[in-house]
Design a protein around this motif. Structure first.
Motif, mmCIF file in Angstrom:
data_model
loop_
_atom_site.group_PDB
_atom_site.id
_atom_site.type_symbol
_atom_site.label_atom_id
_atom_site.label_comp_id
_atom_site.label_asym_id
_atom_site.label_seq_id
_atom_site.Cartn_x
_atom_site.Cartn_y
_atom_site.Cartn_z
ATOM 1 N N ASP A 116 0.793 -1.234 0.000
ATOM 2 C CA ASP A 116 0.000 0.000 0.000
ATOM 3 C C ASP A 116 0.827 1.287 0.000
ATOM 4 O OD1 ASP A 116 0.637 -0.655 2.849
ATOM 5 O OD2 ASP A 116 -0.458 1.199 3.212
ATOM 6 N N GLN A 117 2.151 1.185 0.050
ATOM 7 C CA GLN A 117 2.968 2.399 0.111
ATOM 8 C C GLN A 117 3.948 2.466 -1.061
ATOM 9 O OE1 GLN A 117 4.571 3.772 3.861
ATOM 10 N NE2 GLN A 117 3.325 2.266 4.944
ATOM 11 N N LEU A 118 4.000 3.622 -1.694
ATOM 12 C CA LEU A 118 4.894 3.800 -2.843
ATOM 13 C C LEU A 118 6.361 3.775 -2.472
ATOM 14 C CD1 LEU A 118 3.300 6.657 -4.992
ATOM 15 C CD2 LEU A 118 3.501 4.252 -5.563
ATOM 16 N N PHE A 119 6.737 4.539 -1.464
ATOM 17 C CA PHE A 119 8.156 4.776 -1.188
ATOM 18 C C PHE A 119 8.852 3.625 -0.472
ATOM 19 C CE2 PHE A 119 6.473 9.271 -1.161
ATOM 20 C CZ PHE A 119 6.794 9.491 -2.483
ATOM 21 N N THR A 120 8.099 2.717 0.100
ATOM 22 C CA THR A 120 8.713 1.539 0.727
ATOM 23 C C THR A 120 8.390 0.305 -0.109
ATOM 24 O OG1 THR A 120 6.792 1.373 2.191
ATOM 25 C CG2 THR A 120 8.761 2.432 3.087
ATOM 26 N N ASP A 121 7.121 -0.059 -0.157
ATOM 27 C CA ASP A 121 6.683 -1.293 -0.804
ATOM 28 C C ASP A 121 6.986 -1.326 -2.304
ATOM 29 O OD1 ASP A 121 5.586 -2.051 1.649
ATOM 30 O OD2 ASP A 121 3.617 -1.253 1.161
ATOM 31 N N ILE A 122 6.412 -0.395 -3.039
ATOM 32 C CA ILE A 122 6.497 -0.422 -4.503
ATOM 33 C C ILE A 122 7.908 -0.100 -4.980
ATOM 34 C CG2 ILE A 122 5.604 0.569 -6.649
ATOM 35 C CD1 ILE A 122 3.629 -1.294 -4.980
ATOM 36 N N PHE A 123 8.509 0.918 -4.407
ATOM 37 C CA PHE A 123 9.873 1.288 -4.813
ATOM 38 C C PHE A 123 10.835 0.123 -4.583
ATOM 39 C CE2 PHE A 123 13.933 3.653 -3.748
ATOM 40 C CZ PHE A 123 14.293 3.843 -5.077
ATOM 41 N N GLY A 124 10.731 -0.540 -3.451
ATOM 42 C CA GLY A 124 11.588 -1.688 -3.168
ATOM 43 C C GLY A 124 11.378 -2.821 -4.154
#
Length: 186
Positions: A116-124
């Motif tokens: 649900d989070q761009l800067f942690t979940d998706i970016f990683g």
């Protein structure tokens, strides 16, 4: 500029993803964030979450919970789920994602990430080439530091949506152009 944060897909909920289709496409492992992805922040596994993992196992998926939370939170949530876990993952660092795939015996090309989070979940996930789904957070009420990140995410998602709209317009124009100028003569 923001493209490194753009998700591969956005969906309304973790529970709205077509997992059978993913399996048919050759994916064999799924990594899940927990809080606000599977359940409200800090909550235990709901019946909906439990049923999802039963379904995923029947389909044939290996699953892993990957969280920046502490061991106690992750293991407590997983008691009735029964999948692999990675706690203190330090997302968006690559190490936790690789460790999760090692546990599932999968590779980036056949693993999906849901968060649900761009800067942690998706970016990683994007950093190591995982197909990824950004889900709408289950609960809008969040901790202060997450609320701040959400404001920054809003800016990135605004750019993402603008790019998607432009791509759709381009496809429509190309289709009309081809139809108009490349109509086969009968």
């Amino acid at each position: 500029m923001f493209e490194r944060f753009f998700p591969d897909a956005t969906v309304s909920s973790t529970y709205a993803i077509d997992y059978e289709k993913l399996y048919r496409e050759g994916f064999r492992g799924i990594l899940f964030d927990i809080d606000n992805t599977l359940v409200e922040h800090g909550k235990e596994a709901t019946e909906q979450a439990k049923k999802l993992f039963v379904r995923l196992k029947k389909i044939g998926f290996e699953c892993c919970l990957i969280s920046n939370n502490k061991k106690k939170r992750v293991h407590s949530f997983n008691e009735e789920i029964g999948v692999h876990t990675v706690f203190n993952a330090h997302k968006p660092a690559k190490k936790g994602y690789y460790y999760a795939m090692e546990l599932m015996n999968t590779r980036p090309e056949n693993t999906v990430f849901v968060g649900d989070q761009l800067f942690t979940d998706i970016f990683g996930a994007k950093r190591i080439g995982l197909k990824n789904f950004l889900v709408k957070p289950i609960n809008e009420k969040e901790e202060f530091q997450i609320v701040l990140k959400r404001k920054l995410e809003w800016i990135v998602l605004k750019e993402y949506r603008a790019k998607k709209r432009a791509e759709k317009r381009k496809k429509r124009c190309e289709k009309k152009w081809k139809k108009k100028y490349f109509n086969p003569v009968k």
